[in-house]
Design a protein around this motif. Structure first.
Motif, PDB file in Angstrom:
ATOM      1  N   SER A 133       0.839  -1.200   0.000  1.00 25.90           N
ATOM      2  CA  SER A 133       0.000   0.000   0.000  1.00 25.90           C
ATOM      3  C   SER A 133       0.874   1.250   0.000  1.00 25.90           C
ATOM      4  O   SER A 133       0.690   2.169   0.811  1.00 25.90           O
ATOM      5  N   ARG A 146      -3.535  -1.171  -5.356  1.00 18.52           N
ATOM      6  CA  ARG A 146      -4.786  -0.795  -5.997  1.00 18.52           C
ATOM      7  C   ARG A 146      -5.025  -1.577  -7.288  1.00 18.52           C
ATOM      8  O   ARG A 146      -6.118  -1.525  -7.847  1.00 18.52           O
ATOM      9  N   SER A 173      -4.827  -3.577   0.941  1.00 16.58           N
ATOM     10  CA  SER A 173      -5.549  -2.348   1.252  1.00 16.58           C
ATOM     11  C   SER A 173      -7.043  -2.569   1.076  1.00 16.58           C
ATOM     12  O   SER A 173      -7.466  -3.224   0.119  1.00 16.58           O
ATOM     13  N   PRO A 174      -7.873  -1.985   1.959  1.00 17.88           N
ATOM     14  CA  PRO A 174      -9.318  -2.083   1.775  1.00 17.88           C
ATOM     15  C   PRO A 174      -9.851  -1.103   0.735  1.00 17.88           C
ATOM     16  O   PRO A 174     -11.008  -1.205   0.317  1.00 17.88           O
ATOM     17  N   ASP A 175      -9.007  -0.153   0.320  1.00 22.02           N
ATOM     18  CA  ASP A 175      -9.454   0.897  -0.594  1.00 22.02           C
ATOM     19  C   ASP A 175      -9.348   0.451  -2.050  1.00 22.02           C
ATOM     20  O   ASP A 175      -8.625   1.045  -2.865  1.00 22.02           O
ATOM     21  N   VAL A 176     -10.045  -0.624  -2.363  1.00 20.44           N
ATOM     22  CA  VAL A 176     -10.041  -1.180  -3.718  1.00 20.44           C
ATOM     23  C   VAL A 176     -11.463  -1.591  -4.085  1.00 20.44           C
ATOM     24  O   VAL A 176     -12.317  -1.767  -3.220  1.00 20.44           O
ATOM     25  N   THR A 199      -4.533   0.285   6.650  1.00 23.31           N
ATOM     26  CA  THR A 199      -5.447   1.371   6.985  1.00 23.31           C
ATOM     27  C   THR A 199      -6.285   1.782   5.781  1.00 23.31           C
ATOM     28  O   THR A 199      -5.932   1.514   4.629  1.00 23.31           O
ATOM     29  N   THR A 200      -7.413   2.442   6.050  1.00 20.37           N
ATOM     30  CA  THR A 200      -8.250   2.993   4.998  1.00 20.37           C
ATOM     31  C   THR A 200      -8.160   4.510   5.049  1.00 20.37           C
ATOM     32  O   THR A 200      -8.036   5.097   6.129  1.00 20.37           O
ATOM     33  N   LEU A 201      -8.188   5.151   3.906  1.00 19.93           N
ATOM     34  CA  LEU A 201      -7.935   6.586   3.846  1.00 19.93           C
ATOM     35  C   LEU A 201      -9.060   7.405   4.483  1.00 19.93           C
ATOM     36  O   LEU A 201     -10.243   7.111   4.318  1.00 19.93           O
ATOM     37  N   GLY A 202      -8.653   8.438   5.213  1.00 20.36           N
ATOM     38  CA  GLY A 202      -9.601   9.353   5.827  1.00 20.36           C
ATOM     39  C   GLY A 202      -8.987  10.727   5.997  1.00 20.36           C
ATOM     40  O   GLY A 202      -7.782  10.923   5.812  1.00 20.36           O
ATOM     41  N   GLY A 220      -4.098   7.396   6.903  1.00 21.21           N
ATOM     42  CA  GLY A 220      -4.701   6.083   7.078  1.00 21.21           C
ATOM     43  C   GLY A 220      -5.451   5.990   8.391  1.00 21.21           C
ATOM     44  O   GLY A 220      -4.903   6.286   9.452  1.00 21.21           O
ATOM     45  N   CYS A 233     -13.529  -7.879   5.050  1.00 20.68           N
ATOM     46  CA  CYS A 233     -12.520  -8.245   4.054  1.00 20.68           C
ATOM     47  C   CYS A 233     -12.010  -9.665   4.288  1.00 20.68           C
ATOM     48  O   CYS A 233     -11.861 -10.451   3.339  1.00 20.68           O
TER      49      CYS A 233
END
Length: 324
Positions: A133, A146, A173-176, A199-202, A220, A233
């Motif tokens: 990531s 990604r 990454s969970p952001d996919v 981490t997930t973006l914030g 993250g 996930c």
């Protein structure tokens, strides 16, 4: 049955670990700080701060911000670099009896491979975790994780360069759009296991300065707020393995883990290992407490072995002697 009767041992590559608990990369440094509070050999393993080829100072400050039930970070992978890591940090970890899972990263495929190759035959090292990531300098700075193709390329490069005896885990990454698609690409490339999730973006805005709370603008998100995402996930990828869409490999579940109940939830979803991260910042003794709580939770449900509950939430029948 008492909690002391519960067997927490788990397989890890060619090894058997005393329990399924590790630390999340970056949350325990190189282990020295945590060793003041917890005997490192009491943990299944210790996952290090991410190591790259050269020393890094990391991102500008402020790079941490507290959020409801979580924390944002844009630390920027600060570290000592692989030379100092193998010279100074690994020997200290080996002296403490730690079983070390080394988190590595790179801006290019070649950097991942170079760092991985330096870890072969090092005392105490039991595996490699790939932090994919991070930005790919050869692809307009897009994150490796990604894209299935770039994820595949990183894992394949590391698997070819690394010691064959060291399991290689890809951290997803969970952001996919589809985490199962990324997981499948990593396993196809030779990943021996998966770590889920990063981490997930914030973003958070400081209402006093009227500016983003982090110098980078975003970061993250970790902590309890992300646990349902992480469990989803793990559950989704394990289900794909059971359905034959992904070859079965072990999963280390992480994201907001604070208690033995949380660890059990990850295991039921399909994780054969768990990692504690953000909780360490306010409770560095948490690993021993979580292991004690996990034994208690398992004993209360009549389980004598941790491995018996891995993936149990996917079973359609009720285990013998238990009610829904």
């Amino acid at each position: 049955m008492t909690p002391e009767d519960v067997d927490l041992t788990v397989p890890f590559g060619p090894l058997t670990l005393p329990n399924p608990l590790t630390t999340a990369a970056g949350c325990a440094g190189y282990g020295r700080e945590l060793a003041k509070f917890v005997p490192l050999d009491a943990l299944g393993s210790v996952t290090t701060r991410t190591v790259m080829s050269c020393p890094r100072a990391g991102s500008a400050v402020p790079r941490l911000a507290e959020t409801p039930s979580g924390m944002l970070n844009a630390v920027g992978l600060p570290g000592v670099g692989i030379d100092a890591f193998v010279r100074d940090e690994l020997p200290r970890l080996a002296e403490l009896g730690a079983r070390v899972l080394v988190s590595i990263a790179g801006e290019r495929l070649e950097e991942f491979a170079e760092v991985a190759a330096r870890l072969g035959g090092r005392a105490g090292v039991i595996g490699i975790e790939l932090n994919i990531s991070c930005p790919n300098s050869a692809d307009r700075g897009l994150l490796f994780a990604r894209n299935p193709a770039t994820s595949y390329d990183v894992v394949r490069a590391v698997r070819r360069a690394a010691d064959a005896q060291l399991p290689v885990y890809a951290k997803l990454s969970p952001d996919v759009a589809s985490i199962t698609e990324i997981a499948a690409a990593c396993v196809q490339a030779g990943a021996d296991g998966l770590s889920m999730i990063n981490t997930t973006l914030g973003t958070a805005i400081d209402l006093d300065t009227l500016r983003p709370a982090l110098a980078a603008g975003f970061g993250g998100l970790s902590g309890p707020a992300v646990r349902p995402i992480a469990v989803r996930c793990v559950y989704e990828v394990h289900a794909a393995m059971l359905a034959g869409r992904i070859p079965p490999v072990p999963i280390i579940g992480m994201g907001g883990l604070r208690t033995g109940r949380d660890a059990l939830e990850f295991a039921l979803a399909g994780a054969s290992g768990v990692a504690v991260g953000t909780t360490l910042f306010n409770d560095p003794t948490a690993p021993l407490r979580i292991l004690d709580e996990l034994r208690t939770e398992l004993a209360a449900r009549g389980f004598t072995k941790f491995t018996d509950v891995v993936g149990l939430a996917h079973r359609t029948e009720t285990p013998a002697g238990r009610t829904p």
